[in-house]
Design an enzyme around this catalytic site. Sequence first.
Site, PDB file in Angstrom:
ATOM      1  N   ASP A   1       3.071 -13.868   1.945  1.00  0.00           N
ATOM      2  CA  ASP A   1       3.644 -12.377   2.125  1.00  0.00           C
ATOM      3  C   ASP A   1       2.736 -12.074   1.596  1.00  0.00           C
ATOM      4  O   ASP A   1       1.195 -12.399   1.254  1.00  0.00           O
ATOM      5  CB  ASP A   1       5.068 -12.432   0.606  1.00  0.00           C
ATOM      6  CG  ASP A   1       4.049 -12.246  -0.972  1.00  0.00           C
ATOM      7  OD1 ASP A   1       3.216 -13.702  -0.944  1.00  0.00           O
ATOM      8  OD2 ASP A   1       4.361 -11.545  -1.611  1.00  0.00           O
TER       9      ASP A   1
ATOM     10  N   GLU B   1       4.583 -13.703  -3.558  1.00  0.00           N
ATOM     11  CA  GLU B   1       3.101 -13.762  -4.853  1.00  0.00           C
ATOM     12  C   GLU B   1       2.926 -12.270  -4.658  1.00  0.00           C
ATOM     13  O   GLU B   1       2.829 -11.976  -6.384  1.00  0.00           O
ATOM     14  CB  GLU B   1       2.470 -14.387  -4.171  1.00  0.00           C
ATOM     15  CG  GLU B   1       1.275 -14.616  -5.150  1.00  0.00           C
ATOM     16  CD  GLU B   1       0.279 -13.450  -5.368  1.00  0.00           C
ATOM     17  OE1 GLU B   1      -0.862 -13.370  -6.116  1.00  0.00           O
ATOM     18  OE2 GLU B   1      -0.068 -12.412  -4.410  1.00  0.00           O
TER      19      GLU B   1
HETATM   20 ZN   LIG Z   1      -3.306 -12.556  -2.566  1.00  0.00          ZN
END
Ligand SMILES: [Zn+2]
Length: 413
Positions: free
Chosen positions: A83, A178
């Site tokens: 992401d 994340e």
């Molecule tokens: Zn990162």
Amino acid sequence: MINKQRIIDRFISYITIDTQSDPESQTTPSTKKQWVLARKLAEELEEMGMTEVSIDEHAYVMATLPANVPHKVPVIGFISHFDTSPDFNASNIKPQIIEDYDGLDIILNKEKNIVLSSEYFDDLKQYKGQTIITTDGTSLLSADDKAGITEIMTAMKYLLDNPDIAHGKIRVGFTPDEEIGRGAHKFDVKKFGAAWAYTMDGSQIGELEFENFNAAKAIVRVQGKAVHPGYAKDKMVNSQYIAVDFINSLPRLESPEHTEDRQGFFHLSDIRGDVEETVLEYIIRDHDLGHFKARKEMMQDLASEICSQYENDCISVEITDQYYNMREKIEPVMHIIEIAENAMKAANIEPLLKPIRGGTDGAQLSYMGLPCPNIFAGGHNFHGKYEYVPVESMQKATEVIVKIAELTCEKYK
Ligand SMILES: [Zn+2]
């Protein structure tokens, strides 16, 4: 050794897929579009000959490079996230490739007069003569963390193409979300089955990190008493003044803008209030666990001290721990740092060991039973239009992965 053009091609094929995560979403992955890259990665892993390729219902991708030696070697892993940050435009990324960089300013966007200045971002100068990939000034680059994915994929392909390099079983893992702090949340450590792993998610070449903040957030609620101002004498309690007392009682210099390295802080991130109620939001950060606990106690003590000047419990402090310093989990297994350091030295890289002033997925994974330090992926200026990555740093990171595989195998011979 690691083909430069193939790194560039692979990297660009990943960054041109929009995978921005969304903190408002409750699903995993937080955005549907992350599936596109997750599926592509799973397909590519299959194609290159990896085994045990899996993609679960939350888009976590895992795969295995089987050992090619008969002796027992601990299973190691490499992890990165697909992401990209929700803080900046991440769609329609148009990378620019600057070959043989001259060390001067890079014009990102002539029309909009956006320049990547080598005076302001002086890290750039060390990459003179290299190939730099930048944005066109309208989006981030998403080298964070597609550089990491590129490096892991390239290293696995390299090991498959060069079976003469001896290695044990290697697991790779690619995670969603994340950037919104949830990359580790649904990571199946047991299924991953590695003795330890490395996140390829650091910045400048040479970075090797195994210390991060202990982190908590605090919600401070100050209760007042709203009364008509014309009839307020001895009756009104203005929560905003009490809140200001509280703010001023905390050490003003222990804040993000006055601290560095291993110094901790209180950070007032939000205030909203009226006479009746004021709410303060803080984050608390400290590398040292003792100091971290003392900071939390200090907030509670201040609250009761200030309250004692009033009739009721006018301040409540609700503290929630967010993550902890992985150092505690890495120290008993310091050989995993030594292997990474030696791998860097073997690739002619000077290891830069420094504490992270933040957290990583690796920190959470370390507490979930998978010790997981962080290694550079090569990019700079993450989460904005000035993000860039030198291709040579991605080549070197790839080489480090290969060397770690090699050295781990040798160590257990
Ligand atoms: Zn990162």
